[in-house]
Scaffold this motif. Structure first.
Motif, short mmCIF file in Angstrom:
data_model
loop_
_atom_site.label_atom_id
_atom_site.label_comp_id
_atom_site.label_asym_id
_atom_site.label_seq_id
_atom_site.Cartn_x
_atom_site.Cartn_y
_atom_site.Cartn_z
N VAL A 4 0.98 -1.18 -0.01
CA VAL A 4 -0.09 -0.03 -0.05
C VAL A 4 1.05 1.27 -0.02
CG1 VAL A 4 -1.60 1.45 1.30
CG2 VAL A 4 -1.92 -1.22 1.02
N ALA A 5 1.88 1.50 0.86
CA ALA A 5 2.75 2.38 0.78
C ALA A 5 3.42 2.51 -0.44
CB ALA A 5 3.87 2.24 1.93
N SER A 6 3.93 1.60 -1.08
CA SER A 6 4.48 1.63 -2.62
C SER A 6 3.40 2.08 -3.51
CB SER A 6 4.88 0.15 -3.01
OG SER A 6 6.08 -0.51 -2.07
N LEU A 7 2.36 1.67 -3.29
CA LEU A 7 1.43 2.10 -4.45
C LEU A 7 1.05 3.86 -4.20
CD1 LEU A 7 -1.46 -0.31 -4.19
CD2 LEU A 7 -0.02 0.16 -6.07
N ARG A 8 0.93 4.18 -2.96
CA ARG A 8 0.71 5.60 -2.65
C ARG A 8 2.05 6.57 -3.01
NH1 ARG A 8 -1.44 4.04 2.78
NH2 ARG A 8 -3.92 4.48 2.63
N ALA A 9 3.31 5.85 -3.10
CA ALA A 9 4.54 6.50 -3.44
C ALA A 9 4.53 6.61 -4.84
CB ALA A 9 5.53 5.80 -2.83
N PHE A 10 4.05 5.62 -5.69
CA PHE A 10 4.15 5.60 -7.14
C PHE A 10 2.90 6.48 -7.75
CE2 PHE A 10 1.97 3.65 -10.80
CZ PHE A 10 2.97 3.75 -11.88
N VAL A 11 1.70 6.38 -7.01
CA VAL A 11 0.74 7.36 -7.59
C VAL A 11 1.24 8.87 -7.67
CG1 VAL A 11 -1.55 8.14 -6.97
CG2 VAL A 11 -1.09 5.61 -7.20
N LYS A 12 1.66 9.25 -6.16
CA LYS A 12 2.20 10.57 -6.11
C LYS A 12 3.26 10.83 -7.09
CE LYS A 12 -0.13 12.05 -2.66
NZ LYS A 12 -1.29 13.18 -2.94
N PRO A 58 5.21 8.29 -16.54
CA PRO A 58 4.81 6.54 -16.49
C PRO A 58 5.18 5.83 -17.59
CG PRO A 58 2.71 7.88 -16.54
CD PRO A 58 3.89 8.74 -16.26
N THR A 59 5.59 4.77 -17.82
CA THR A 59 5.71 4.08 -19.21
C THR A 59 4.15 3.44 -19.57
OG1 THR A 59 6.03 2.08 -17.95
CG2 THR A 59 8.29 3.22 -18.48
N GLU A 60 4.15 2.90 -20.48
CA GLU A 60 2.89 2.52 -21.01
C GLU A 60 2.40 1.44 -20.08
OE1 GLU A 60 2.85 0.63 -24.90
OE2 GLU A 60 0.64 -0.04 -24.62
N ASN A 61 3.25 0.56 -19.30
CA ASN A 61 2.67 -0.37 -18.41
C ASN A 61 2.49 0.29 -17.05
OD1 ASN A 61 2.71 -2.89 -19.59
ND2 ASN A 61 4.90 -3.02 -19.30
N GLY A 62 3.25 1.56 -16.94
CA GLY A 62 2.98 2.27 -15.76
C GLY A 62 1.81 3.12 -15.70
N GLN A 63 1.47 3.47 -16.87
CA GLN A 63 0.07 4.11 -16.80
C GLN A 63 -1.13 3.26 -16.61
OE1 GLN A 63 -0.47 7.52 -17.34
NE2 GLN A 63 -2.52 7.31 -16.96
N ARG A 64 -1.06 2.11 -17.10
CA ARG A 64 -2.25 1.39 -16.99
C ARG A 64 -2.32 0.90 -15.34
NH1 ARG A 64 -0.90 -1.29 -21.91
NH2 ARG A 64 0.65 -2.81 -20.76
N TYR A 65 -0.97 0.87 -14.85
CA TYR A 65 -0.91 0.51 -13.44
C TYR A 65 -1.24 1.72 -12.64
CZ TYR A 65 0.94 -2.03 -9.43
OH TYR A 65 1.21 -2.53 -8.17
N GLU A 67 -3.50 3.97 -13.38
CA GLU A 67 -4.92 3.68 -13.40
C GLU A 67 -5.74 2.98 -12.22
OE1 GLU A 67 -5.10 5.45 -17.97
OE2 GLU A 67 -5.85 3.34 -17.49
N ARG A 68 -5.08 1.83 -12.20
CA ARG A 68 -5.82 0.88 -11.42
C ARG A 68 -5.31 0.98 -9.85
NH1 ARG A 68 -7.47 -3.86 -13.73
NH2 ARG A 68 -8.44 -4.27 -11.64
N ALA A 69 -4.04 1.48 -9.66
CA ALA A 69 -3.59 2.00 -8.51
C ALA A 69 -4.41 3.07 -7.83
CB ALA A 69 -2.10 2.29 -8.44
N VAL A 70 -5.05 3.97 -8.69
CA VAL A 70 -5.73 5.16 -8.09
C VAL A 70 -6.85 4.50 -7.52
CG1 VAL A 70 -7.17 7.36 -8.86
CG2 VAL A 70 -4.64 7.00 -9.43
N VAL A 71 -7.72 3.75 -8.26
CA VAL A 71 -8.72 2.99 -7.66
C VAL A 71 -8.66 2.31 -6.51
CG1 VAL A 71 -10.79 1.39 -8.49
CG2 VAL A 71 -9.62 3.21 -10.06
N ILE A 72 -7.63 1.39 -6.45
CA ILE A 72 -7.37 0.52 -5.36
C ILE A 72 -7.24 1.54 -4.09
CG2 ILE A 72 -5.71 -0.86 -4.23
CD1 ILE A 72 -5.19 -2.05 -6.91
N LEU A 73 -6.61 2.69 -4.20
CA LEU A 73 -6.23 3.58 -2.96
C LEU A 73 -7.53 4.18 -2.67
CD1 LEU A 73 -2.52 4.93 -4.07
CD2 LEU A 73 -3.38 3.32 -2.12
N SER A 74 -8.24 4.65 -3.51
CA SER A 74 -9.69 5.32 -3.24
C SER A 74 -10.45 4.09 -2.44
CB SER A 74 -10.35 5.56 -4.80
OG SER A 74 -9.65 6.61 -5.44
N GLU A 75 -10.62 2.86 -2.93
CA GLU A 75 -11.26 1.99 -2.25
C GLU A 75 -10.88 1.76 -0.63
OE1 GLU A 75 -14.14 1.60 -4.81
OE2 GLU A 75 -13.98 0.22 -2.87
#
Length: 303
Positions: A4-12, A58-65, A67-75
């Motif tokens: 979760v902390a890694s996702l937050r760092a990546f999104v920021k 973000p790379t192409e993979n990074g952009q897809r990731y 978009e999903r990470a934002v949804v996960i963190l919102s949940e």
């Protein structure tokens, strides 16, 4: 790795375009942000960010990731808020187990007032004189009138429940009025045999404690039944005051041996041990303490 902390760092990093800015917003060092991103990329086996000395995208993979990470963190945030709000404003289902007689005679009006005060709660009340397991049977709170044995459960005393020995005027006219606890051995008794003391009665007076094993003709696990049978003149019954009170006022029963007292029982709220007691349970128990404590005080002043 703290995912979760890694996702937050990546999104920021993606949102701000900078490791340094992401670190500032999360109050972390740039190196800590870099490690979170590196751990994330290593676990996924893909590169998520294109880096320069001043910018990250973000790379192409990074952009897809992303978009999903934002949804996960919102949940996750929504889940945290739901729990936090439920702790400040009680909502949802509250399951309560209570004794049959107390439920029918005393609990109903209190529940109605509790529902007015906390209208967003749903109450599910199960009345039973069986000793149900609060954990196994899924109750948030169990109310018991008892002498409690030690257990792993937590019990909060709500109000004392005094008891008295009663009989009908007809019974006393036919068999005489006992003057001393030892006289009870000569009388028919109606007993509630599901306490720790079994069918024994303990009475305490100025001459000490007296343990009596009455000759009983009826043993039942409901005190209203004992009261009704006593009214019909079938014997002496040791009854909770709140169950005998109306019959005493109407003259259907008389209290005997009033210079002696039986150990008072108490109404307890029993619940499983927990580090954080839910607000709905806490508010319900506090309400019962306030309600029945006030009623007890009024009753004591009227005597």
């Amino acid at each position: 790795m703290d995912k979760v902390a890694s996702l937050r760092a990546f999104v920021k990093v993606v949102e701000s375009g900078s490791f340094a800015e992401a670190g500032r917003q999360l109050r972390l060092s740039r190196s800590a942000i870099s490690k979170y991103i590196a751990d994330l990329e290593e676990s996924l086996g893909v590169q998520l960010l294109n880096r320069t000395t001043r910018h990250a995208s973000p790379t192409e993979n990074g952009q897809r990731y992303f978009e999903r990470a934002v949804v996960i963190l919102s949940e996750i945030e929504a889940a945290d808020q739901a729990v936090t709000q439920s702790q400040s404003a009680p909502r949802g289902l509250l399951r309560v187990n209570a004794p049959m007689s107390f439920g029918t005679m005393r609990l109903g009006p209190a529940l109605a007032d509790f529902m007015v005060r906390y209208g967003e709660l749903q109450l599910q009340i199960v009345l039973s004189d069986d000793l149900l397991d609060p954990v196994q049977d899924g109750f948030d709170v169990t109310l018991r009138i008892a002498e409690l044995e030690s257990s792993s459960l937590i019990a909060r005393r709500i109000v004392p429940v005094p008891r008295m020995i009663c009989a009908s005027p007809d019974y006393l006219a036919r068999h005489g009025t006992p003057k001393h606890p030892q006289d009870l051995r000569e009388h028919a008794s109606l007993t509630y045999g599901f306490l720790l003391t079994g069918n024994q009665w303990k009475l305490t007076g100025s001459d000490g404690d007296h343990w009596i094993q009455p000759a009983w003709s009826l043993c039942v696990n409901n005190a209203e039944v004992l009261r009704d049978v006593a009214i019909k003149g079938r014997g002496l019954a040791l009854l909770p005051e709140f169950i005998a009170a109306d019959a005493l006022r109407r003259g259907e029963l008389r209290a005997v041996l009033q210079d002696y007292s039986a150990p008072p029982l108490a109404l307890y709220a029993v619940y499983p041990p927990t580090r954080h007691l839910s607000v709905k349970v806490r508010l319900f128990i506090d309400f019962l303490v306030e309600r029945f404590g006030r009623e007890e005080g009024a009753s004591s002043r009227s005597k």
